[in-house]
Enzyme design. Structure first.
Site, PDB file in Angstrom:
ATOM      1  N   GLU B 212       0.848  -1.184   0.000  1.00  0.00           N
ATOM      2  CA  GLU B 212       0.000   0.000   0.000  1.00  0.00           C
ATOM      3  C   GLU B 212       0.881   1.229   0.000  1.00  0.00           C
ATOM      4  OE1 GLU B 212      -2.387  -0.404   3.514  1.00  0.00           O
ATOM      5  OE2 GLU B 212      -0.721  -0.041   4.843  1.00  0.00           O
ATOM      6  N   HIS B 251      -3.649   2.598   7.105  1.00  0.00           N
ATOM      7  CA  HIS B 251      -2.714   2.375   8.202  1.00  0.00           C
ATOM      8  C   HIS B 251      -1.851   3.605   8.483  1.00  0.00           C
ATOM      9  CE1 HIS B 251      -3.202  -1.919   6.764  1.00  0.00           C
ATOM     10  NE2 HIS B 251      -3.680  -1.923   7.989  1.00  0.00           N
TER      11      HIS B 251
END
Lengths: 368, 295
Positions: B212, B251
């Protein structure tokens, strides 16, 4: 948690790092009075969390009370709630100092440059040799020789270097004490009188350490919108956008991917919301937040393992019964106990989908 | 042979008497994991799933050899638990806790590096070799995701793992070993450090990387591929391509700052090193097929 400049500077002051004399102001009148105290010229600094304040015109230098009034009216009209009114110091030179974490080397990392100012990121690309890095063993802490060596790399003037050593040690102590993700002074001024003084202050406290840091309350000022603040109070990760589709998804990676897929399909996102993980029983509250948007569709995508699919489905059905949403809901709930989830959803009159991309396409279509 | 954990790996469970600890210990054993004993201070004498519980790791290893420790303790106790395992000479550690303080995670990784140990996590489900063994919390009974096969999977995201791995299975493949390195900004072990294990694993034919935005871990993988450390086919899927800059989406480890850590940068690095990047999860299976057919 990213702190405001004035908070970072309060902490710097408490740690013995020199900062300019300053006053706080919440109104134009306050600002005029504050400026009288600091003297002219002075700097009006908007206390907002966004970067690039200088370029955005959120920092103004003023020379007299008339200018104060004009600049302050202008800033407060731009939705600024708080100004830091600071004495303007005479600047000979600007340096850069920060302490952060190096995740590869597993060390604390001091980054310093004798050429500070707002363009530090460009300097890192174009002239990396001008940026000094000093690794610090996070268990042992910063050693004196490291601070001394770094200080003399930044300045060969012993009087400046001596001040730098003190600032480096204090800045590192702030980093350690406040569980910082980043603590930064940019610029660090050297005044014409040869004094070192922090022109700006940035301090980001690690979110995972907030429960052992005291005295930081998350108030509305830390968030861009009322909704983000409300969600944060519930512990629900939430971001406000202005598109058509409200996301109610589980897990950071999946939610981010659904966000991408909607953009690929030509749709737009109204809000990013995660109700997975520890939040998977918060479906009612999550849907309530989505319904406060002007979205056209709510898209629920989960692939739960620990957070069970059947529990999620029950949550969604419960939320629908209680909130009677005025817009269509596309559901794609998979994972542990998926069969139960499908039954629950069908009984409630929903048609469950099993493929994320199909669900995204359907949601985008419903908006047209 | 699977990587990191095999059915022979002797696993000790720290925090075995807790709700999650005892529940997942049962499932670990059920899958075939060789759990030898557990530790919870003050609970010595109890048994969980037929395994003896000790007051400390030192006491446990005086009676049972352990190669690996599975840690189910809350984030604020994780550093101590990892140090305790390292103190007893354990070299493979998995810690699932979500919320480990950043500075403690730096200390954990530094300690692991200096001991020559590997700590996987935190903020992860752990690692699993389907039909063989696991350390962590995986619903291995979901066949659509956890089918045994020849594709290695490394991931930063728990929720995306199911999504992407289901596509790998749908394309007719299965998983050799899946390792969740976790979603924190400082993971105990980084993607690139796992590559030699997958390279040497005869059961792994190709590798799927689920990454990511943020950080530099995907770029490090690209570098290792260029250096010839990893030579098997790589298919990556990266979340956050269209994420707005500066917003903290997903995150904590995934914030884009100063032009570094963008998904575009990661894609370019991986492609230049011979990897392929899927723009959506459903493409992962197709790309795997293409790459393995052309091998």
């Amino acid at each position: 948690m990213k702190l405001f400049e004035y908070q970072a500077k309060d902490i710097f002051r408490g740690a013995g790092i020199p900062v300019p004399r300053s006053e706080m102001a919440r109104s134009v009148e306050d600002t005029v009075n504050a400026a009288e105290k600091t003297g002219f010229p002075c700097v009006l600094k908007s206390q907002v969390l966004q970067g690039g304040r200088g370029k955005a015109g959120l920092i103004q230098i003023v020379k007299n009370p008339e200018e104060v009034e004009k600049a302050a009216s202008n800033l407060f009209a731009r939705d600024v709630k708080l100004l830091l009114v600071e004495e303007a110091v005479s600047i000979k030179k600007e340096l850069y100092l920060s302490v952060t974490v190096d995740p590869v080397r597993a060390k604390a990392l001091i980054i310093a440059s004798a050429e500070g100012g707002v363009e530090i990121e460009e300097l890192a690309v174009n002239a990396p040799e001008k940026i000094f890095r000093e690794e610090v063993d996070i268990t042992a802490g910063l050693q004196s020789f490291q601070a001394t060596d770094l200080a003399y790399r930044l300045s060969c003037d012993p009087i400046e270097a001596k001040q730098l050593i003190g600032i480096l040690r204090r800045l590192y102590s702030v980093f350690a004490k406040y569980d910082a993700e980043l603590v930064e002074i940019n610029p660090l001024f050297i005044t014409r009188e040869g004094q070192l003084i922090a022109g700006d202050g940035k301090l980001i406290i690690d979110e995972n350490s907030m429960n052992r840091q005291e005295g930081f309350e998350r108030t509305r000022e830390y968030y861009d919108s009322d909704m983000e603040f409300e969600a944060a109070k519930e512990g629900i990760p939430y971001l406000q956008f202005d598109g058509d589709i409200s996301l109610m998804c589980a897990g950071a990676g999946l939610t981010t991917t659904v966000y991408d897929l909607i953009n690929y399909e030509g749709g737009s996102v109204a809000n990013y919301l995660e109700f997975g993980g520890p939040n998977y029983r918060k479906a009612v509250r999550a849907m309530e937040l989505c319904l406060q948007n002007d979205s056209k569709v709510i898209l629920v995508v989960t692939f739960g393992t620990i957070a069970r699919a059947d529990v999620m489905a029950e949550g969604i059905v419960d939320a629908i019964e209680r909130l009677k949403p005025d817009r269509p809901i596309v559901v794609c709930i998979r994972g542990t106990n998926e069969e139960e989830a499908v039954k629950t959803l069908r009984n409630a009159g929903l048609e469950p989908l099993f493929d994320t991309e199909e669900a995204v396409r359907k949601a985008v279509q419903l908006c047209k | 042979m699977s990587i990191f954990i095999t059915s022979d790996t002797k696993v000790l469970v720290q925090g075995i008497t807790g709700k999650e600890g005892s529940f997942w210990t049962g499932h670990m054993i059920n899958l075939g994991t060789n759990v030898v004993c557990g530790v919870t201070p003050g609970k010595e004498g109890q048994q969980i799933e037929g395994r003896r519980v000790f007051n400390s790791v030192r006491r446990a290893v005086s009676e049972f050899d352990a190669d690996a420790s599975m840690i189910f303790v809350p984030p604020r106790f994780t550093k101590d638990a990892v140090f305790e395992a390292l103190d007893s000479g354990i070299k493979k550690i998995v810690t699932i806790a979500d919320g480990i303080p950043l500075h403690e995670m730096v200390q954990i990784r530094a300690a692991a590096l200096s001991c020559g140990a590997m700590v996987i996590g935190g903020n992860t489900s752990g690692c699993i070799s389907p039909e063989v063994a696991m350390m962590g919390m995986f619903p291995y009974w979901i066949e659509r995701v956890y089918r045994k096969g020849s594709i290695g999977v490394m991931t930063r995201s728990g929720s995306l793992t199911n999504e992407v791995t289901a596509m790998v299975v749908r394309a007719g493949f299965g998983v050799s070993s899946l390792i969740g390195i976790g979603g924190d900004p400082v993971p105990g072990t980084r993607f690139a450090e796992m590559l030699p294990l997958y390279q040497n694993d005869s059961e792994t034919e190709a590798l799927v990387i689920i990454g990511e935005l943020g950080g530099t871990m995907e770029e490090e993988v690209a570098e290792a591929m260029q250096q010839g450390i990893f030579t098997k086919p790589v298919v990556a899927f990266l979340g956050g391509r269209t994420a707005p800059k500066g917003k903290r989406m997903g995150h904590a480890g995934a914030i884009v700052t100063g032009g570094k850590g963008t998904v575009e940068g990661k894609i370019k690095a991986l492609q230049q090193s011979g990897g392929v990047v899927a723009d959506r999860p459903s493409k992962v299976g197709e790309l795997l097929k293409e790459m393995l057919d052309n091998k």
